[in-house]
Scaffold this motif. Structure first.
Motif, PDB file in Angstrom:
ATOM      1  N   SER A  66     -12.235   8.115  -1.738  1.00 60.72           N
ATOM      2  CA  SER A  66     -11.626   9.428  -1.534  1.00 60.72           C
ATOM      3  C   SER A  66     -12.623  10.545  -1.779  1.00 60.72           C
ATOM      4  O   SER A  66     -13.019  10.817  -2.908  1.00 60.72           O
ATOM      5  N   GLN A  67     -13.016  11.205  -0.696  1.00 59.34           N
ATOM      6  CA  GLN A  67     -13.916  12.346  -0.817  1.00 59.34           C
ATOM      7  C   GLN A  67     -13.196  13.501  -1.504  1.00 59.34           C
ATOM      8  O   GLN A  67     -13.817  14.274  -2.245  1.00 59.34           O
ATOM      9  N   ALA A  68     -11.880  13.588  -1.278  1.00 56.14           N
ATOM     10  CA  ALA A  68     -11.112  14.675  -1.892  1.00 56.14           C
ATOM     11  C   ALA A  68     -11.181  14.592  -3.418  1.00 56.14           C
ATOM     12  O   ALA A  68     -11.314  15.609  -4.106  1.00 56.14           O
ATOM     13  N   ALA A  79       0.795  -1.234   0.000  1.00 52.91           N
ATOM     14  CA  ALA A  79       0.000   0.000   0.000  1.00 52.91           C
ATOM     15  C   ALA A  79       0.825   1.280   0.000  1.00 52.91           C
ATOM     16  O   ALA A  79       1.949   1.322   0.512  1.00 52.91           O
ATOM     17  N   VAL A  80       0.208   2.325  -0.562  1.00 57.89           N
ATOM     18  CA  VAL A  80       0.823   3.657  -0.556  1.00 57.89           C
ATOM     19  C   VAL A  80      -0.078   4.690   0.141  1.00 57.89           C
ATOM     20  O   VAL A  80       0.307   5.838   0.284  1.00 57.89           O
ATOM     21  N   LEU A  81      -1.269   4.272   0.532  1.00 55.87           N
ATOM     22  CA  LEU A  81      -2.198   5.169   1.226  1.00 55.87           C
ATOM     23  C   LEU A  81      -2.716   4.464   2.481  1.00 55.87           C
ATOM     24  O   LEU A  81      -2.929   3.247   2.469  1.00 55.87           O
ATOM     25  N   GLY A  82      -2.924   5.217   3.559  1.00 50.85           N
ATOM     26  CA  GLY A  82      -3.565   4.660   4.751  1.00 50.85           C
ATOM     27  C   GLY A  82      -2.691   3.703   5.541  1.00 50.85           C
ATOM     28  O   GLY A  82      -3.176   2.993   6.416  1.00 50.85           O
ATOM     29  N   THR A  83      -1.394   3.671   5.254  1.00 48.42           N
ATOM     30  CA  THR A  83      -0.504   2.730   5.946  1.00 48.42           C
ATOM     31  C   THR A  83      -0.138   3.270   7.335  1.00 48.42           C
ATOM     32  O   THR A  83      -0.438   4.413   7.664  1.00 48.42           O
ATOM     33  N   SER A  84       0.519   2.434   8.119  1.00 52.46           N
ATOM     34  CA  SER A  84       1.077   2.894   9.390  1.00 52.46           C
ATOM     35  C   SER A  84       2.478   2.316   9.506  1.00 52.46           C
ATOM     36  O   SER A  84       2.889   1.489   8.682  1.00 52.46           O
ATOM     37  N   GLU A  85       3.200   2.705  10.526  1.00 52.11           N
ATOM     38  CA  GLU A  85       4.550   2.166  10.707  1.00 52.11           C
ATOM     39  C   GLU A  85       4.499   0.682  11.080  1.00 52.11           C
ATOM     40  O   GLU A  85       5.530   0.014  11.136  1.00 52.11           O
ATOM     41  N   PHE A 103       6.185   2.947  -7.727  1.00 56.72           N
ATOM     42  CA  PHE A 103       5.545   3.062  -9.048  1.00 56.72           C
ATOM     43  C   PHE A 103       4.028   3.149  -8.983  1.00 56.72           C
ATOM     44  O   PHE A 103       3.372   3.586  -9.928  1.00 56.72           O
ATOM     45  N   LYS A 104       3.465   2.695  -7.855  1.00 57.57           N
ATOM     46  CA  LYS A 104       1.991   2.719  -7.773  1.00 57.57           C
ATOM     47  C   LYS A 104       1.443   4.147  -7.759  1.00 57.57           C
ATOM     48  O   LYS A 104       0.277   4.356  -8.120  1.00 57.57           O
ATOM     49  N   ILE A 105       2.255   5.103  -7.335  1.00 56.62           N
ATOM     50  CA  ILE A 105       1.747   6.473  -7.231  1.00 56.62           C
ATOM     51  C   ILE A 105       1.486   7.058  -8.629  1.00 56.62           C
ATOM     52  O   ILE A 105       0.347   7.448  -8.913  1.00 56.62           O
ATOM     53  N   PRO A 106       2.492   7.048  -9.534  1.00 58.34           N
ATOM     54  CA  PRO A 106       2.151   7.493 -10.902  1.00 58.34           C
ATOM     55  C   PRO A 106       1.158   6.559 -11.601  1.00 58.34           C
ATOM     56  O   PRO A 106       0.343   7.009 -12.405  1.00 58.34           O
ATOM     57  N   LEU A 107       1.203   5.258 -11.267  1.00 56.31           N
ATOM     58  CA  LEU A 107       0.257   4.329 -11.907  1.00 56.31           C
ATOM     59  C   LEU A 107      -1.189   4.650 -11.495  1.00 56.31           C
ATOM     60  O   LEU A 107      -2.101   4.619 -12.325  1.00 56.31           O
ATOM     61  N   ALA A 108      -1.378   4.984 -10.221  1.00 56.07           N
ATOM     62  CA  ALA A 108      -2.718   5.339  -9.756  1.00 56.07           C
ATOM     63  C   ALA A 108      -3.199   6.619 -10.439  1.00 56.07           C
ATOM     64  O   ALA A 108      -4.363   6.728 -10.839  1.00 56.07           O
ATOM     65  N   ARG A 109      -2.288   7.571 -10.578  1.00 52.39           N
ATOM     66  CA  ARG A 109      -2.638   8.833 -11.272  1.00 52.39           C
ATOM     67  C   ARG A 109      -3.138   8.542 -12.677  1.00 52.39           C
ATOM     68  O   ARG A 109      -4.213   8.964 -13.083  1.00 52.39           O
ATOM     69  N   ARG A 110      -2.367   7.754 -13.413  1.00 53.42           N
ATOM     70  CA  ARG A 110      -2.729   7.479 -14.816  1.00 53.42           C
ATOM     71  C   ARG A 110      -4.005   6.643 -14.914  1.00 53.42           C
ATOM     72  O   ARG A 110      -4.814   6.832 -15.809  1.00 53.42           O
ATOM     73  N   THR A 111      -4.152   5.710 -13.968  1.00 47.01           N
ATOM     74  CA  THR A 111      -5.339   4.846 -14.026  1.00 47.01           C
ATOM     75  C   THR A 111      -6.601   5.657 -13.739  1.00 47.01           C
ATOM     76  O   THR A 111      -7.631   5.484 -14.402  1.00 47.01           O
ATOM     77  N   ALA A 113      -6.543  13.618  -9.417  1.00 41.79           N
ATOM     78  CA  ALA A 113      -5.425  12.709  -9.120  1.00 41.79           C
ATOM     79  C   ALA A 113      -4.526  13.313  -8.042  1.00 41.79           C
ATOM     80  O   ALA A 113      -4.063  12.607  -7.131  1.00 41.79           O
ATOM     81  N   ASP A 114      -4.296  14.628  -8.122  1.00 38.19           N
ATOM     82  CA  ASP A 114      -3.512  15.307  -7.066  1.00 38.19           C
ATOM     83  C   ASP A 114      -4.184  15.091  -5.710  1.00 38.19           C
ATOM     84  O   ASP A 114      -3.506  14.809  -4.715  1.00 38.19           O
ATOM     85  N   ALA A 115      -5.506  15.234  -5.694  1.00 40.93           N
ATOM     86  CA  ALA A 115      -6.250  15.103  -4.429  1.00 40.93           C
ATOM     87  C   ALA A 115      -6.141  13.683  -3.885  1.00 40.93           C
ATOM     88  O   ALA A 115      -5.943  13.472  -2.684  1.00 40.93           O
ATOM     89  N   LEU A 116      -6.212  12.688  -4.795  1.00 42.66           N
ATOM     90  CA  LEU A 116      -6.114  11.291  -4.363  1.00 42.66           C
ATOM     91  C   LEU A 116      -4.763  11.011  -3.721  1.00 42.66           C
ATOM     92  O   LEU A 116      -4.672  10.318  -2.711  1.00 42.66           O
ATOM     93  N   LEU A 117      -3.715  11.554  -4.337  1.00 43.36           N
ATOM     94  CA  LEU A 117      -2.363  11.104  -3.999  1.00 43.36           C
ATOM     95  C   LEU A 117      -1.578  12.083  -3.130  1.00 43.36           C
ATOM     96  O   LEU A 117      -0.385  11.882  -2.875  1.00 43.36           O
ATOM     97  N   ALA A 118      -2.255  13.118  -2.636  1.00 38.40           N
ATOM     98  CA  ALA A 118      -1.565  14.130  -1.831  1.00 38.40           C
ATOM     99  C   ALA A 118      -0.811  13.502  -0.658  1.00 38.40           C
ATOM    100  O   ALA A 118       0.295  13.904  -0.325  1.00 38.40           O
ATOM    101  N   GLU A 119      -1.415  12.499  -0.040  1.00 37.31           N
ATOM    102  CA  GLU A 119      -0.822  11.887   1.152  1.00 37.31           C
ATOM    103  C   GLU A 119      -0.091  10.578   0.833  1.00 37.31           C
ATOM    104  O   GLU A 119       0.323   9.866   1.747  1.00 37.31           O
ATOM    105  N   ALA A 120       0.021  10.236  -0.451  1.00 32.79           N
ATOM    106  CA  ALA A 120       0.591   8.929  -0.814  1.00 32.79           C
ATOM    107  C   ALA A 120       2.058   8.845  -0.436  1.00 32.79           C
ATOM    108  O   ALA A 120       2.806   9.816  -0.548  1.00 32.79           O
ATOM    109  N   LYS A 121       2.446   7.651   0.013  1.00 36.02           N
ATOM    110  CA  LYS A 121       3.826   7.435   0.435  1.00 36.02           C
ATOM    111  C   LYS A 121       4.271   6.051  -0.037  1.00 36.02           C
ATOM    112  O   LYS A 121       3.652   5.049   0.316  1.00 36.02           O
TER     113      LYS A 121
END
Lengths: 326, 183
Positions: free
Chosen positions: A271-273, A148-154, A307-315, A292-300
């Protein structure tokens, strides 16, 4: 596999009554649970067989919605003409998941509760906070390409594997349950899953022994629906990124948008954003980029899964383009 | 435990953990279904339960005492091959043959799903899927063949599906003629 006590329940009431102890499990299709039991990731001391409960029908609701029994097989749900007609995103999501054999066996309720396919969760030789709370996470810093790249924890970066649940979030489904004390609950799918935080082994808000009986779909949304899934092979693979989408355009403006994502987060991600970035706007490339910016603002990313971050944007942008072109 | 497999009644005293696949292979001498991965990923164990194809490795035998189970032994035998078995031989749709029982049971279930009008991931119109090679490949993706006889598997299934469709068309023509005669 560790041995277990096996009991078959004939009514939902009997099922919750028979369920006792922290380590009991309900079994319906069993396609995920038995696999995990073979690996001793799951070691229940009791299996309550709910596969013969009378919960395998899909019923009409007055508002045009549907009440889906928890035991309706994935294959039957995907092929139901009412689902195809009113909730195409759900049919498409189901058909994008698993194989024909598995869809014949896997139940609707079980699909919501399937566990992550994180390699470290499956490998009992690795540290995993989801499998053994407090043991650590070998996925962070490990082979995390699918994670995952969103909603993860340590403590956990696992992804939720379900395609169906992504569609359920885009459609605002409600989960109906029966508790051990006999109470019934209605849980919005948006409140059903929990993020890992420091308790990644707790994945939903269900209490111990609480049985999913139905999933309710509200009145069908207006507009167009789509499910787009990107994976390592064309069939029979989990999502790297998926998008479940409902969008309604009126007078060249986006009037309503519901977007949920798979492969990106520890739960099906809504994502409400994204929706706020779309609603009221004209369906242009700039609008899609902003969503896409709104979806991935917090992505890590964690290295292997960057690669999932640009892939999610394009998808997301490709899905929006397909849905808004005439 | 009691079972109905290939139309025959069986009784077996087995551990509660026994999968349907292990029941057949290890206890009932029905070794046609194969164990490939034992995790539902390869399809070599595919059987028909009440006519539906499933991975027999991923289900407990104890849960299927009320069901009608068909294994490859119930599909056909050397004296009376199933049309799909004939077609697999004719099209050389295997090399080592290990996945073949699962491929054939899966194909039987799959053709029935098509008959019911079920769509697939590659169906452009979910309400009326078109039957072509791409559909066969997608619908058979739960059956791996490590010898990679896939193109011949598709050809074999296609031949049987086409001839079944032709038979149906012929039946319909006969029916029309019969109706005309009656009129």
């Amino acid at each position: 596999m560790k041995t277990f006590d096996y009991r078959k329940a004939l009514t939902p009431e009997a099922a919750v009554e028979t369920f006792d102890g922290e380590t009991a499990r309900f079994i319906a299709g069993g396609t995920n649970l038995l696999d995990l039991m073979k690996l001793q990731v799951e070691t229940p001391d009791k299996l309550v067989d709910i596969s013969r409960l009378d919960l395998a029908s899909i019923d009409e609701r007055e508002d045009g919605g549907l009440t889906i029994g928890a035991l309706v097989p994935n294959a039957d749900l995907a092929a139901d003409p009412r689902v195809i007609d009113r909730y195409e995103v759900l049919s498409r999501a189901l058909l994008a998941g698993a194989s024909g054999q598995l869809r014949n066996k896997a139940s609707t309720g079980g699909n919501l509760l399937q566990r992550t396919r994180c390699y470290y969760f499956y490998d009992t030789g690795s540290r995993c906070n989801k499998r053994t709370p407090g043991s650590g996470c070998d996925a962070i810093g490990g082979a995390n390409r699918i994670l995952a790249v969103l909603g993860t924890s340590e403590h956990c970066i696992a992804t939720h594997p379900s395609d169906m649940a992504v569609a359920m979030r885009a459609l605002d489904a409600t989960v109906l349950t029966l508790k051990r004390d006999g109470d019934r609950r209605r849980i919005s799918i948006h409140d059903f899953y929990r993020l890992p935080g420091d308790t990644p082994h707790i994945e939903t808000v269900l209490d111990t022994g609480e049985l999913i009986t139905h999933i309710e779909l509200p009145k069908p949304p207006s507009g167009r629906q789509a499910y787009r899934k990107v994976r390592d092979r064309a069939s029979y693979a989990f999502a790297l990124v998926s998008v479940g989408a409902v969008i309604h355009i009126q007078e060249r403006r986006i009037a309503r948008a519901a977007f949920a994502f798979g492969g990106l987060a520890p739960m099906p991600w809504r994502s409400q954003a994204v929706e706020l970035a779309l609603i009221g706007k004209a369906p242009t490339r700039d609008t899609f980029e902003a969503a896409a910016d709104a979806l991935l603002a917090e992505a890590k990313g964690f290295g292997g899964n960057d690669f999932k971050i640009p892939l999610a944007r394009r998808t997301l942008i490709a899905t929006l383009r397909d849905l808004t072109e005439h | 435990m009691q079972f109905t497999i290939n139309g025959r009644a069986f009784e077996a005293d087995v551990d509660i953990r026994t999968s349907l696949l292990d029941l057949c292979r290890e206890h009932l001498d029905l070794t046609g279904a194969k164990k490939g991965c034992d995790h539902g990923q390869c399809g070599a164990c595919t059987m028909l339960i009440n006519g539906r194809r499933v991975n027999s490795c991923l289900t407990l035998a104890v849960m299927h005492q009320e069901d009608e189970i068909i294994t490859i032994e119930g599909v056909g035998d050397p004296q009376g091959l199933h049309p799909l078995q004939h077609a697999f031989v004719r099209h050389d749709a295997y090399q080592c043959g290990y996945c073949t029982p699962g491929q054939i049971c899966s194909a039987i279930g799959m053709l029935d799903e098509i008959k019911k009008g079920w769509p697939s991931h590659v169906s452009a119109d979910l309400s009326s899927p078109v039957f072509d090679d791409q559909e066969i490949s997608e619908r058979m993706s739960g059956n791996l063949c490590r010898c990679a006889a896939y193109t011949n598997v598709v050809d074999a299934i296609r031949e049987v599906a086409d001839s079944a469709a032709n038979d149906r068309t012929a039946d319909e023509k006969d029916k029309v003629m019969a109706d005309e005669v009656m009129a």
